[in-house]
Design a protein around this motif. Structure first.
Motif, PDB file in Angstrom:
ATOM      1  N   ARG A  62      35.862  32.609  45.308  1.00 11.84           N
ATOM      2  CA  ARG A  62      35.228  33.694  46.043  1.00 11.84           C
ATOM      3  C   ARG A  62      33.996  34.163  45.271  1.00 11.84           C
ATOM      4  O   ARG A  62      34.064  34.353  44.055  1.00 11.84           O
ATOM      5  N   THR A  63      32.920  34.341  45.966  1.00 11.65           N
ATOM      6  CA  THR A  63      31.706  34.784  45.291  1.00 11.65           C
ATOM      7  C   THR A  63      31.681  36.303  45.199  1.00 11.65           C
ATOM      8  O   THR A  63      31.948  37.004  46.175  1.00 11.65           O
ATOM      9  N   ILE A  64      31.383  36.810  44.002  1.00  9.54           N
ATOM     10  CA  ILE A  64      31.272  38.241  43.749  1.00  9.54           C
ATOM     11  C   ILE A  64      29.955  38.479  43.029  1.00  9.54           C
ATOM     12  O   ILE A  64      29.629  37.786  42.056  1.00  9.54           O
ATOM     13  N   LYS A  65      29.205  39.443  43.510  1.00 10.04           N
ATOM     14  CA  LYS A  65      27.894  39.734  42.939  1.00 10.04           C
ATOM     15  C   LYS A  65      28.008  39.991  41.445  1.00 10.04           C
ATOM     16  O   LYS A  65      28.902  40.691  40.994  1.00 10.04           O
ATOM     17  N   SER A  66      27.085  39.425  40.699  1.00  4.78           N
ATOM     18  CA  SER A  66      26.972  39.555  39.241  1.00  4.78           C
ATOM     19  C   SER A  66      28.084  38.838  38.484  1.00  4.78           C
ATOM     20  O   SER A  66      28.209  38.993  37.279  1.00  4.78           O
ATOM     21  N   HIS A  67      28.912  38.063  39.195  1.00  2.81           N
ATOM     22  CA  HIS A  67      29.954  37.280  38.533  1.00  2.81           C
ATOM     23  C   HIS A  67      29.568  35.800  38.566  1.00  2.81           C
ATOM     24  O   HIS A  67      28.885  35.344  39.487  1.00  2.81           O
ATOM     25  N   PRO A  68      30.017  35.018  37.579  1.00  2.00           N
ATOM     26  CA  PRO A  68      29.790  33.567  37.633  1.00  2.00           C
ATOM     27  C   PRO A  68      30.437  32.964  38.870  1.00  2.00           C
ATOM     28  O   PRO A  68      31.342  33.564  39.475  1.00  2.00           O
ATOM     29  N   ILE A  69      29.971  31.769  39.254  1.00  3.62           N
ATOM     30  CA  ILE A  69      30.523  31.108  40.439  1.00  3.62           C
ATOM     31  C   ILE A  69      32.012  30.860  40.265  1.00  3.62           C
ATOM     32  O   ILE A  69      32.799  31.032  41.192  1.00  3.62           O
ATOM     33  N   LEU A  70      32.403  30.471  39.053  1.00  2.00           N
ATOM     34  CA  LEU A  70      33.814  30.237  38.773  1.00  2.00           C
ATOM     35  C   LEU A  70      34.336  31.310  37.825  1.00  2.00           C
ATOM     36  O   LEU A  70      33.630  31.721  36.898  1.00  2.00           O
ATOM     37  N   PRO A  71      35.572  31.768  38.024  1.00  5.16           N
ATOM     38  CA  PRO A  71      36.151  32.714  37.072  1.00  5.16           C
ATOM     39  C   PRO A  71      36.471  32.010  35.760  1.00  5.16           C
ATOM     40  O   PRO A  71      36.435  30.779  35.689  1.00  5.16           O
ATOM     41  N   PRO A  72      36.795  32.751  34.710  1.00  5.89           N
ATOM     42  CA  PRO A  72      37.144  32.109  33.440  1.00  5.89           C
ATOM     43  C   PRO A  72      38.324  31.163  33.627  1.00  5.89           C
ATOM     44  O   PRO A  72      39.204  31.409  34.457  1.00  5.89           O
ATOM     45  N   GLU A 239      38.024  40.131  38.180  1.00  2.63           N
ATOM     46  CA  GLU A 239      38.690  40.790  39.296  1.00  2.63           C
ATOM     47  C   GLU A 239      39.247  39.807  40.316  1.00  2.63           C
ATOM     48  O   GLU A 239      40.218  40.107  41.013  1.00  2.63           O
ATOM     49  N   ARG A 240      38.651  38.610  40.423  1.00  3.57           N
ATOM     50  CA  ARG A 240      39.206  37.621  41.329  1.00  3.57           C
ATOM     51  C   ARG A 240      40.579  37.159  40.853  1.00  3.57           C
ATOM     52  O   ARG A 240      41.517  37.011  41.637  1.00  3.57           O
ATOM     53  N   LEU A 241      40.694  36.932  39.534  1.00  2.00           N
ATOM     54  CA  LEU A 241      41.985  36.554  38.979  1.00  2.00           C
ATOM     55  C   LEU A 241      42.978  37.706  39.057  1.00  2.00           C
ATOM     56  O   LEU A 241      44.163  37.499  39.339  1.00  2.00           O
ATOM     57  N   ALA A 242      42.496  38.920  38.795  1.00  2.00           N
ATOM     58  CA  ALA A 242      43.388  40.078  38.877  1.00  2.00           C
ATOM     59  C   ALA A 242      43.948  40.229  40.283  1.00  2.00           C
ATOM     60  O   ALA A 242      45.138  40.534  40.478  1.00  2.00           O
TER      61      ALA A 242
END
Length: 678
Positions: A62-72, A239-242
């Motif tokens: 999921r794309t989130i503004k100011s976040h990398p394309i992939l989560p950690p 936050e995507r992982l959370a």
């Protein structure tokens, strides 16, 4: 037959009935033609540390503004084994294969592994269908070495001009690392597949895959994350992982991050007035083709014809065709559309894999697939592999008419398994004359046998693969089975079939192989009337404990096994991988239905072993006449546990194996929905 360009990737359950060496196999994906011509300029290929993971098949998040394309990246429990294997192939060459469900995180885990272990290797990631047979000649003495060959979705590269045993050997000799991914169900299909005479199948991707994968030990990446993995994800600060962690009791973290559940919900919500009913119908047509056994990409005009039949209610007020197509193919969350483009020809589309996979998990019954889809699937069907898949899907859905239509051409072409399946169907229909005809066809198949030969001079256990030989295929290749999954635990097993079909021979070979591995101890319980099958083990004092038709001693063995389980759970220690120091224990019960029907305590103890024994090295192997509830003493929970897909199962018999496999699958489906009033 509809004249359309077609590619295909199957999703079905496949039964091979008829004899002791014919395992139940699932889900082939076998249809890509190797037409592409690669660009062999190794000096222009990127290094691993330079490559974009999305271009290697890693699912977008999921794309989130100011976040990398992939989560950690979150460390998976399998990472230790992945790292060990990656380090080895980085210098010695060979293949590392990761398997698991769609969106389980296979590609991301593999990418993390090469970034950590081989960051300066040159990586070559061909597109599906590329001819790679000349790679060794092109890469030998190249200044760009060392190399990684990256094969995401390995099934798309199998073939004479693609990946095959000879190419694997050649690349390994050049110390080239091969990193591949494959859906777990597809691995089981290819690894267990068998050829049939006069079909030319020795060169099909299914048979090439079979020979290749018998030489490779997969690393399984689970869809549902363990408690430790979920805990790591919760501490990652993304936050995507959370958000995914809050849903981890239902979905896998990786599948949630990849927006699979969100896409599924959007599609389901669209099937209403003021939604996107035409777009939803378009997606439904593609999903149902997959559920019928044909999950390939097809021309958009095929889907345009089919989707109209889902729009029977005028009150839905469907949108225009252009609007529907745009909605169905639009990329959501920066991840995927509900329909995704085919890879070989422009204008071809198929359902995002997560959609039919999810429907299959939640609704294993395919009886709601409409007639016109079954007919279209057969009409589109480009080869024998598709026919096999569609036939099995139809049979499992109770659509014997389409199963017969799919399998008859195969049986007439010499496929004994298809003939056996047809015999089973006609016996169910009460047509014994036609059933006898197909039985005779099956018996003409040179693979048919009820006797498993055992040559004492030939070791049953292969220490290199950790597998046990239980016979040979028609082409002379050895049939091997594993008694445990590395770093997961030992497997339980059910061998079902009528009297005289070879169940005891099969179990004896398994026990001999386990014993000669020096990694297992045996506890034997014989409830057969003859009480003779375990004599060789008893006479040679090769069993820890044994019982012959005596309830008290049988319960004593089962109780002892449960005590071992409890001790190992409390004591700790690694029992996931049996060894001479920490051996696995096999509880083998001959004619187990007699014991289970007699004793409720035996049923409870066996259920405990089946539910909790795997991770601590205690497995249960039983022979029964069939997979019905009665064979488990009426215990639905024990039936469900022993017939799970991740256990070992032989459903044997010329006509009975297919039916038993369907009954076992139905038990799994019934067990998934608990009665809230029970």
């Amino acid at each position: 037959m509809r004249q359309k360009k077609v590619t295909a990737s199957g999703d079905a359950a496949v039964a091979v009935g008829g004899d002791v060496r014919a395992p139940i196999i699932t889900n082939p994906e076998i249809h890509l033609k190797l037409d592409g011509s690669p660009s062999f300029t190794p000096t222009e290929w990127p290094k691993v540390h330079e490559v974009d993971p999305l271009k290697l098949g890693v699912h977008r998040s999921r794309t989130i503004k100011s976040h990398p394309i992939l989560p950690p990246y979150v460390l998976r429990d399998a990472d230790r084994e992945v790292a060990e294997r990656m380090k080895y192939v980085s210098t010695h060459g060979g293949m590392v294969l990761l398997t698991g469900d769609s969106t389980s995180g296979k590609s991301r885990t593999a990418f993390h592994g090469i970034r950590r272990c081989m960051p300066n290797h040159t990586i070559y990631a061909p597109s599906r269908g590329t001819k790679i047979a000349e790679l060794p000649k092109r890469l030998k003495d190249s200044p760009a070495a060392p190399f990684i060959l990256w094969l995401d979705d390995l099934e798309g590269f199998l073939g004479n001009q693609g990946m095959n045993p000879a190419l694997l050997d050649s690349l390994e000799r050049l110390n080239i690392a091969i990193v591949a991914t494959m859906r777990d169900e597809l691995f089981e299909t290819y690894a267990n597949s068998r050829p049939y005479k006069d079909s030319g199948e020795e060169n099909s991707s299914r048979q090439i895959g079979n020979r290749l994968l018998r030489a490779v030990e997969p690393i399984f990446i689970g869809r549902i994350w363990s408690e430790r993995e979920v805990d790591r994800a919760s501490k990652a600060g993304d936050e995507r992982l959370a958000d995914a962690v809050t849903h981890s009791n239902i979905y896998g973290v990786a599948e949630y991050v990849a927006a699979g559940p969100s896409l599924l919900e959007e599609w389901q919500r669209a099937q209403r007035v003021s939604g996107h009913p035409r777009g939803a119908a378009l997606v439904q047509a593609s999903v149902d083709l997959a559920r019928a056994g044909f999950s390939g990409a097809v021309d958009i005009d095929v889907l345009q014809d089919l989707h109209e039949k889902y729009l029977s209610s005028p009150t839905l007020r469907p949108e225009t065709w252009d609007e529907a197509k745009s909605w169905a193919t639009k990329v959501r969350h920066g991840v995927s559309g509900l329909l995704i483009p085919g890879e070989e020809y422009e204008g071809m589309w198929r359902a995002f894999d997560y959609l039919p996979d999810s429907i299959s998990r939640s609704r294993q019954d395919r009886s709601d697939v409409p007639d016109f889809i079954w007919k279209e699937a057969l009409d589109l069907c480009p080869d024998n592999d598709d026919r096999w898949l569609i036939g099995m899907h139809a049979y499992m859905a109770g659509r014997n008419d389409y199963a017969v239509a799919a399998w008859e051409p195969l049986a007439r072409d010499g496929n004994g398994s298809a003939a056996a399946n047809l015999a089973s169907i006609y016996l169910e229909l009460g047509d014994s004359e036609t059933a006898r005809y197909w039985q005779q066809v099956e018996l003409q198949d040179e693979f048919h046998t009820t006797v498993v030969p055992y040559n004492p001079a030939t070791p049953l256990y292969n220490p290199e693969t950790g597998k046990i030989s239980i016979g040979t295929y028609r082409d002379g290749k050895v049939v091997e089975i594993a008694l445990h999954r590395p770093n997961v635990g030992v497997l339980h097993g059910i061998i079902a079939g009528g009297k005289g079909i070879g169940k005891s021979n099969n179990l004896t070979l398994i026990l001999l192989g386990a014993l000669t591995s020096l990694k297992y101890s045996l506890c034997l319980i014989d409830w057969s009337p003859e009480q003779k099958h375990f004599h060789p083990f008893i006479e040679k004092d090769a069993a820890l404990r044994f019982s012959v038709g005596d309830l008290e001693s049988s319960l004593g063995i089962l109780s002892g096994a449960v005590r071992v389980i409890e001790y190992r759970k409390i004591n700790g220690g690694d029992y996931l991988n049996p060894s001479t120091e920490k051996p696995g224990i096999i509880i083998a019960v001959e004619e187990a239905h007699r014991l289970l029907q007699l004793s409720g305590e035996a049923r409870s103890l066996c259920l405990k072993i089946a539910q909790e024994g795997g991770p601590v090295g205690v497995s249960l192997f039983i022979t029964v006449p069939d997979a019905s509830l009665g064979s488990f003493g009426g215990s639905a929970k024990l039936q469900e546990e022993m017939t799970r897909d991740d256990n070992f199962a032989f459903y044997m018999g010329v006509v009975d194996g297919l039916r038993m496999m369907r009954d076992a699958k139905k038990a799994q489906s019934d067990g998934d929905s608990e009665d809230p009033y029970a």
